[in-house]
Design a protein around this motif. Structure first.
Motif, short mmCIF file in Angstrom:
data_model
loop_
_atom_site.label_atom_id
_atom_site.label_comp_id
_atom_site.label_asym_id
_atom_site.label_seq_id
_atom_site.Cartn_x
_atom_site.Cartn_y
_atom_site.Cartn_z
N THR A 101 -22.65 -71.78 -18.40
CA THR A 101 -21.85 -72.76 -19.14
C THR A 101 -20.37 -72.58 -18.84
OG1 THR A 101 -21.22 -73.57 -21.33
CG2 THR A 101 -21.78 -71.24 -21.18
N PRO A 102 -19.63 -73.70 -18.80
CA PRO A 102 -18.18 -73.58 -18.65
C PRO A 102 -17.47 -73.33 -19.98
CG PRO A 102 -18.77 -75.89 -18.66
CD PRO A 102 -20.07 -75.10 -18.71
N PHE A 103 -18.20 -73.45 -21.11
CA PHE A 103 -17.52 -73.34 -22.40
C PHE A 103 -16.83 -72.00 -22.59
CE2 PHE A 103 -17.29 -71.85 -26.77
CZ PHE A 103 -16.30 -72.70 -27.21
N THR A 104 -17.43 -70.91 -22.16
CA THR A 104 -16.84 -69.61 -22.45
C THR A 104 -15.49 -69.41 -21.77
OG1 THR A 104 -18.42 -68.67 -20.86
CG2 THR A 104 -18.92 -68.40 -23.20
N ASN A 105 -15.11 -70.27 -20.82
CA ASN A 105 -13.75 -70.26 -20.27
C ASN A 105 -12.75 -70.77 -21.31
OD1 ASN A 105 -15.60 -71.06 -17.65
ND2 ASN A 105 -14.02 -69.57 -17.20
N THR A 106 -13.21 -71.61 -22.23
CA THR A 106 -12.33 -72.15 -23.27
C THR A 106 -11.80 -71.04 -24.18
OG1 THR A 106 -13.44 -74.28 -23.23
CG2 THR A 106 -12.27 -73.72 -25.26
N LEU A 107 -12.61 -70.01 -24.40
CA LEU A 107 -12.20 -68.94 -25.32
C LEU A 107 -10.88 -68.30 -24.90
CD1 LEU A 107 -15.75 -67.39 -25.86
CD2 LEU A 107 -14.53 -68.96 -27.39
N PRO A 108 -10.76 -67.72 -23.68
CA PRO A 108 -9.47 -67.14 -23.30
C PRO A 108 -8.39 -68.19 -23.08
CG PRO A 108 -11.05 -66.92 -21.50
CD PRO A 108 -11.81 -67.42 -22.69
N ILE A 109 -8.76 -69.37 -22.57
CA ILE A 109 -7.75 -70.41 -22.34
C ILE A 109 -7.06 -70.75 -23.66
CG2 ILE A 109 -7.49 -72.88 -21.85
CD1 ILE A 109 -9.45 -72.39 -19.46
N ASN A 110 -7.81 -70.93 -24.73
CA ASN A 110 -7.21 -71.28 -26.02
C ASN A 110 -6.60 -70.08 -26.73
OD1 ASN A 110 -7.76 -73.96 -25.72
ND2 ASN A 110 -9.51 -73.99 -27.08
N LEU A 112 -5.22 -67.22 -25.29
CA LEU A 112 -4.06 -66.63 -24.62
C LEU A 112 -2.79 -67.46 -24.76
CD1 LEU A 112 -5.82 -65.41 -21.35
CD2 LEU A 112 -5.22 -64.03 -23.36
N LYS A 113 -2.94 -68.78 -24.92
CA LYS A 113 -1.78 -69.68 -25.09
C LYS A 113 -0.72 -69.42 -24.01
CE LYS A 113 -2.38 -70.29 -30.06
NZ LYS A 113 -3.52 -69.50 -30.40
N LEU A 114 -1.16 -69.35 -22.76
CA LEU A 114 -0.26 -69.08 -21.65
C LEU A 114 0.72 -70.23 -21.43
CD1 LEU A 114 -2.84 -67.69 -19.05
CD2 LEU A 114 -1.17 -66.38 -20.35
N ILE A 115 1.93 -69.87 -20.99
CA ILE A 115 2.87 -70.89 -20.54
C ILE A 115 2.70 -71.02 -19.03
CG2 ILE A 115 4.49 -70.54 -22.45
CD1 ILE A 115 6.24 -68.92 -20.54
N GLU A 116 3.16 -72.13 -18.47
CA GLU A 116 2.96 -72.37 -17.03
C GLU A 116 3.49 -71.23 -16.18
OE1 GLU A 116 3.50 -76.19 -15.10
OE2 GLU A 116 3.16 -77.15 -17.03
N ASN A 117 2.72 -70.92 -15.16
CA ASN A 117 3.01 -69.87 -14.17
C ASN A 117 2.93 -68.46 -14.73
OD1 ASN A 117 3.47 -71.82 -12.09
ND2 ASN A 117 5.47 -72.22 -13.05
N LYS A 118 2.31 -68.29 -15.88
CA LYS A 118 2.08 -66.96 -16.45
C LYS A 118 0.61 -66.63 -16.36
CE LYS A 118 6.26 -66.00 -17.55
NZ LYS A 118 6.99 -64.97 -16.84
N SER A 119 0.31 -65.32 -16.20
CA SER A 119 -1.06 -64.83 -16.05
C SER A 119 -1.38 -63.82 -17.13
CB SER A 119 -1.22 -64.14 -14.69
OG SER A 119 -0.99 -65.03 -13.65
N GLN A 120 -2.68 -63.66 -17.36
CA GLN A 120 -3.14 -62.62 -18.28
C GLN A 120 -4.48 -62.10 -17.78
OE1 GLN A 120 -1.64 -61.69 -21.45
NE2 GLN A 120 -3.09 -60.01 -21.36
N GLU A 121 -4.57 -60.79 -17.73
CA GLU A 121 -5.83 -60.13 -17.36
C GLU A 121 -6.59 -59.84 -18.65
OE1 GLU A 121 -6.62 -55.81 -15.54
OE2 GLU A 121 -5.40 -57.09 -14.24
N ILE A 122 -7.91 -60.07 -18.62
CA ILE A 122 -8.74 -59.83 -19.80
C ILE A 122 -10.04 -59.13 -19.40
CG2 ILE A 122 -7.83 -61.79 -21.12
CD1 ILE A 122 -10.45 -63.30 -20.34
N LYS A 123 -10.65 -58.50 -20.38
CA LYS A 123 -11.98 -57.90 -20.22
C LYS A 123 -12.97 -58.78 -20.97
CE LYS A 123 -10.63 -53.75 -18.59
NZ LYS A 123 -10.92 -53.32 -17.26
N VAL A 124 -14.10 -59.08 -20.33
CA VAL A 124 -15.12 -59.93 -20.96
C VAL A 124 -16.49 -59.27 -20.84
CG1 VAL A 124 -13.84 -62.04 -20.43
CG2 VAL A 124 -15.66 -61.30 -18.90
#
Length: 183
Positions: A101-110, A112-124
């Motif tokens: 499913t693509p839904f679980t990508n929504t979890l970190p996307i929403n 992390l609240k990243l601003i443009e050109n910023k990155s965040q590393e996460i553990k899943v």
């Protein structure tokens, strides 16, 4: 409540997805059916998500070529109980990634609240349903545009640019998923 259908391109699937939100939690229910590499499969999953888009609880029921399996997870503070056993490999993890499913990508996307050109590393907690595998994975998200995120699995060479809608739900995940209907 939002309901939509994703078409799985690589996994030859359809997913009927709904999310119901209130002030305390969001509840996701979804059904996936498909066929991939001689595997006919059906998956039902339910997720409980807190207001910050952290996964709190999940149940995944799958049937692959008539073999049934159930996987459960529940977060207790910063520890995860997977199939009724605390698993120290997932301590401090806030997200899961379900392979079909693509839904679980929504979890970190929403979350992390990243601003443009910023990155965040996460553990899943990565859940590969077709191979009955659950393991820790490191991922990175980079916001590249108002509705575009670059996804990078830091343990493999898999990378992709994901397009989402205003709610952070995947619209296009190249070669993997497309949203084909929404209510």
């Amino acid at each position: 409540m939002k309901t939509l259908i994703w078409q799985g391109i690589a996994f030859q699937s359809l997913e009927y997805f709904s999310i119901k939100e209130n002030e305390e939690v969001s509840t996701v229910t979804s059904k996936i059916i498909g066929c991939y590499e001689n595997n006919m499969y059906a998956v039902d999953y339910q997720l409980i998500i807190d207001p910050d888009w952290n996964i709190q609880e999940f149940t995944i029921e799958s049937e692959i070529n008539t073999v049934k399996n159930t996987l459960t997870g529940k977060k207790h503070q910063d520890e995860w109980e997977i199939d009724n056993v605390i698993n120290p490999d997932f301590k401090g993890f806030n997200f899961i990634d379900i392979s079909l499913t693509p839904f679980t990508n929504t979890l970190p996307i929403n979350n992390l609240k990243l601003i443009e050109n910023k990155s965040q590393e996460i553990k899943v907690i990565y859940i590969d349903i077709l191979n009955n595998l659950v393991k820790p994975v490191t991922q990175q998200y980079t916001k590249t545009g108002p509705y575009t995120y670059h996804y990078d699995n830091l343990q493999t060479d898999f990378k992709s640019d994901i397009v989402v809608d205003e709610n952070g739900l995947v619209v296009n995940y190249p070669k993997l998923f497309d949203k084909i209907a929404e209510m």
